[in-house]
Write a protein that holds these residues in place. Structure first.
Motif, PDB file in Angstrom:
ATOM      1  N   SER A 109      50.612  17.443 -13.485  1.00  0.00           N
ATOM      2  CA  SER A 109      49.549  16.839 -12.679  1.00  0.00           C
ATOM      3  C   SER A 109      48.772  17.905 -11.921  1.00  0.00           C
ATOM      4  CB  SER A 109      50.135  15.809 -11.715  1.00  0.00           C
ATOM      5  OG  SER A 109      51.086  16.415 -10.868  1.00  0.00           O
ATOM      6  N   VAL A 110      49.403  18.998 -11.549  1.00  0.00           N
ATOM      7  CA  VAL A 110      48.701  20.086 -10.870  1.00  0.00           C
ATOM      8  C   VAL A 110      47.666  20.702 -11.808  1.00  0.00           C
ATOM      9  CG1 VAL A 110      48.989  22.356  -9.797  1.00  0.00           C
ATOM     10  CG2 VAL A 110      50.656  20.553  -9.366  1.00  0.00           C
ATOM     11  N   ASP A 111      48.043  20.905 -13.079  1.00  0.00           N
ATOM     12  CA  ASP A 111      47.102  21.441 -14.061  1.00  0.00           C
ATOM     13  C   ASP A 111      45.936  20.483 -14.280  1.00  0.00           C
ATOM     14  OD1 ASP A 111      48.701  23.675 -14.397  1.00  0.00           O
ATOM     15  OD2 ASP A 111      49.794  22.794 -16.093  1.00  0.00           O
ATOM     16  N   GLU A 112      46.230  19.192 -14.356  1.00  0.00           N
ATOM     17  CA  GLU A 112      45.178  18.198 -14.540  1.00  0.00           C
ATOM     18  C   GLU A 112      44.212  18.181 -13.363  1.00  0.00           C
ATOM     19  OE1 GLU A 112      44.300  16.052 -16.962  1.00  0.00           O
ATOM     20  OE2 GLU A 112      45.769  16.980 -18.293  1.00  0.00           O
ATOM     21  N   LEU A 113      44.753  18.242 -12.140  1.00  0.00           N
ATOM     22  CA  LEU A 113      43.896  18.239 -10.955  1.00  0.00           C
ATOM     23  C   LEU A 113      43.038  19.495 -10.883  1.00  0.00           C
ATOM     24  CD1 LEU A 113      46.281  16.735  -8.265  1.00  0.00           C
ATOM     25  CD2 LEU A 113      44.298  15.647  -9.329  1.00  0.00           C
ATOM     26  N   ALA A 114      43.603  20.635 -11.269  1.00  0.00           N
ATOM     27  CA  ALA A 114      42.823  21.877 -11.283  1.00  0.00           C
ATOM     28  C   ALA A 114      41.704  21.789 -12.313  1.00  0.00           C
ATOM     29  CB  ALA A 114      43.733  23.068 -11.571  1.00  0.00           C
ATOM     30  N   ARG A 115      41.999  21.209 -13.468  1.00  0.00           N
ATOM     31  CA  ARG A 115      40.966  21.052 -14.508  1.00  0.00           C
ATOM     32  C   ARG A 115      39.876  20.088 -14.051  1.00  0.00           C
ATOM     33  NH1 ARG A 115      40.043  17.773 -18.688  1.00  0.00           N
ATOM     34  NH2 ARG A 115      41.953  16.584 -18.430  1.00  0.00           N
ATOM     35  N   LEU A 116      40.283  18.996 -13.406  1.00  0.00           N
ATOM     36  CA  LEU A 116      39.293  18.039 -12.888  1.00  0.00           C
ATOM     37  C   LEU A 116      38.405  18.672 -11.823  1.00  0.00           C
ATOM     38  CD1 LEU A 116      41.339  14.730 -12.606  1.00  0.00           C
ATOM     39  CD2 LEU A 116      39.348  15.147 -14.046  1.00  0.00           C
ATOM     40  N   SER A 117      39.015  19.450 -10.956  1.00  0.00           N
ATOM     41  CA  SER A 117      38.235  20.116  -9.913  1.00  0.00           C
ATOM     42  C   SER A 117      37.220  21.079 -10.522  1.00  0.00           C
ATOM     43  CB  SER A 117      39.174  20.855  -8.970  1.00  0.00           C
ATOM     44  OG  SER A 117      38.437  21.537  -7.984  1.00  0.00           O
ATOM     45  N   GLU A 118      37.657  21.777 -11.548  1.00  0.00           N
ATOM     46  CA  GLU A 118      36.745  22.707 -12.233  1.00  0.00           C
ATOM     47  C   GLU A 118      35.601  21.957 -12.898  1.00  0.00           C
ATOM     48  OE1 GLU A 118      36.966  25.426 -16.218  1.00  0.00           O
ATOM     49  OE2 GLU A 118      38.723  25.428 -14.895  1.00  0.00           O
ATOM     50  N   ILE A 119      35.881  20.825 -13.512  1.00  0.00           N
ATOM     51  CA  ILE A 119      34.830  20.018 -14.159  1.00  0.00           C
ATOM     52  C   ILE A 119      33.854  19.496 -13.107  1.00  0.00           C
ATOM     53  CG2 ILE A 119      34.391  17.880 -15.447  1.00  0.00           C
ATOM     54  CD1 ILE A 119      37.070  18.369 -16.898  1.00  0.00           C
ATOM     55  N   ARG A 120      34.370  19.050 -11.959  1.00  0.00           N
ATOM     56  CA  ARG A 120      33.496  18.550 -10.905  1.00  0.00           C
ATOM     57  C   ARG A 120      32.640  19.672 -10.337  1.00  0.00           C
ATOM     58  NH1 ARG A 120      35.480  16.479  -5.126  1.00  0.00           N
ATOM     59  NH2 ARG A 120      36.132  18.629  -5.184  1.00  0.00           N
ATOM     60  N   THR A 121      33.225  20.877 -10.194  1.00  0.00           N
ATOM     61  CA  THR A 121      32.473  22.017  -9.667  1.00  0.00           C
ATOM     62  C   THR A 121      31.330  22.390 -10.599  1.00  0.00           C
ATOM     63  OG1 THR A 121      34.496  22.842  -8.644  1.00  0.00           O
ATOM     64  CG2 THR A 121      32.686  24.397  -8.850  1.00  0.00           C
ATOM     65  N   ARG A 122      31.530  22.294 -11.893  1.00  0.00           N
ATOM     66  CA  ARG A 122      30.468  22.586 -12.864  1.00  0.00           C
ATOM     67  C   ARG A 122      29.394  21.510 -12.846  1.00  0.00           C
ATOM     68  NH1 ARG A 122      34.568  23.733 -17.260  1.00  0.00           N
ATOM     69  NH2 ARG A 122      34.003  21.631 -17.843  1.00  0.00           N
ATOM     70  N   GLY A 123      29.711  20.346 -12.298  1.00  0.00           N
ATOM     71  CA  GLY A 123      28.739  19.256 -12.241  1.00  0.00           C
ATOM     72  C   GLY A 123      28.809  18.338 -13.442  1.00  0.00           C
ATOM     73  N   ASP A 124      29.858  18.418 -14.227  1.00  0.00           N
ATOM     74  CA  ASP A 124      29.985  17.578 -15.420  1.00  0.00           C
ATOM     75  C   ASP A 124      30.372  16.143 -15.068  1.00  0.00           C
ATOM     76  OD1 ASP A 124      29.325  19.717 -16.989  1.00  0.00           O
ATOM     77  OD2 ASP A 124      31.400  20.229 -17.492  1.00  0.00           O
ATOM     78  N   ILE A 125      31.037  15.936 -13.931  1.00  0.00           N
ATOM     79  CA  ILE A 125      31.385  14.582 -13.501  1.00  0.00           C
ATOM     80  C   ILE A 125      30.948  14.403 -12.049  1.00  0.00           C
ATOM     81  CG2 ILE A 125      33.331  14.299 -15.092  1.00  0.00           C
ATOM     82  CD1 ILE A 125      35.216  14.953 -12.768  1.00  0.00           C
ATOM     83  N   THR A 126      30.748  13.167 -11.667  1.00  0.00           N
ATOM     84  CA  THR A 126      30.348  12.870 -10.291  1.00  0.00           C
ATOM     85  C   THR A 126      31.578  12.807  -9.400  1.00  0.00           C
ATOM     86  OG1 THR A 126      30.524  10.488 -10.590  1.00  0.00           O
ATOM     87  CG2 THR A 126      28.385  11.520 -11.140  1.00  0.00           C
TER      88      THR A 126
END
Length: 155
Positions: A109-126
């Motif tokens: 879950s830590v890896d998933e949260l880090a990946r989600l944070s990275e996707i949000r930082t790039r602006g790919d998700i709201t």
């Protein structure tokens, strides 16, 4: 009996030594007897009748039966024990490898949260999609990309 003749039991320490010697010899005898009986049951090359015959010989005439068994089949007793230990070790090693490999297929879950944070930082998700995906990851419902409909890779 003359006064010059002494027996081992005339000296208390020697008496204790002899008693302990016999005691440990009996323990060694029972260990050997149990190893022979276990080897009889574990040997796959023996038929049922041969196992019964060896067992009857070891129970009815234990000293002779164990002596004859060790002479006749003793060389392979160690080999069978070694093969059995090696097979157990290989089964344990394969279990550990399989278990370790199974944990590596699913990210934590830590890896998933880090990946989600990275996707949000790039602006790919709201922020709303990030919040829903984070809830899914923390609840353990599955991968956030499949459950929330969010992209799993960058654009």
């Amino acid at each position: 009996m003359s006064a010059q003749n002494y027996l081992a039991y005339d000296f208390p320490l020697l008496s204790a030594f002899w008693s302990m010697l016999w005691f440990f010899l009996w323990i060694m005898w029972f260990v050997l007897l149990f190893r022979v009986v276990l080897d009889i049951f574990r040997d796959d090359s023996l038929s049922g009748g041969a196992k019964a015959g060896w067992l009857v010989l070891c129970v009815v005439l234990p000293f002779l039966g164990v002596f004859v068994y060790v002479l006749a089949r003793g060389r392979n007793m160690g080999r069978r024990e070694t093969d059995r230990a090696r097979a157990q070790q290989q089964a344990f090693d394969s279990y550990v490898r399989e278990t370790a490999r199974g944990g590596a297929d699913r990210p934590s879950s830590v890896d998933e949260l880090a990946r989600l944070s990275e996707i949000r930082t790039r602006g790919d998700i709201t922020d709303e999609e990030f919040r829903r995906a984070k809830e899914l990851v923390l609840s353990g419902s599955g991968a956030p990309g499949q459950a929330a409909g969010t992209p799993t890779s960058g654009r």
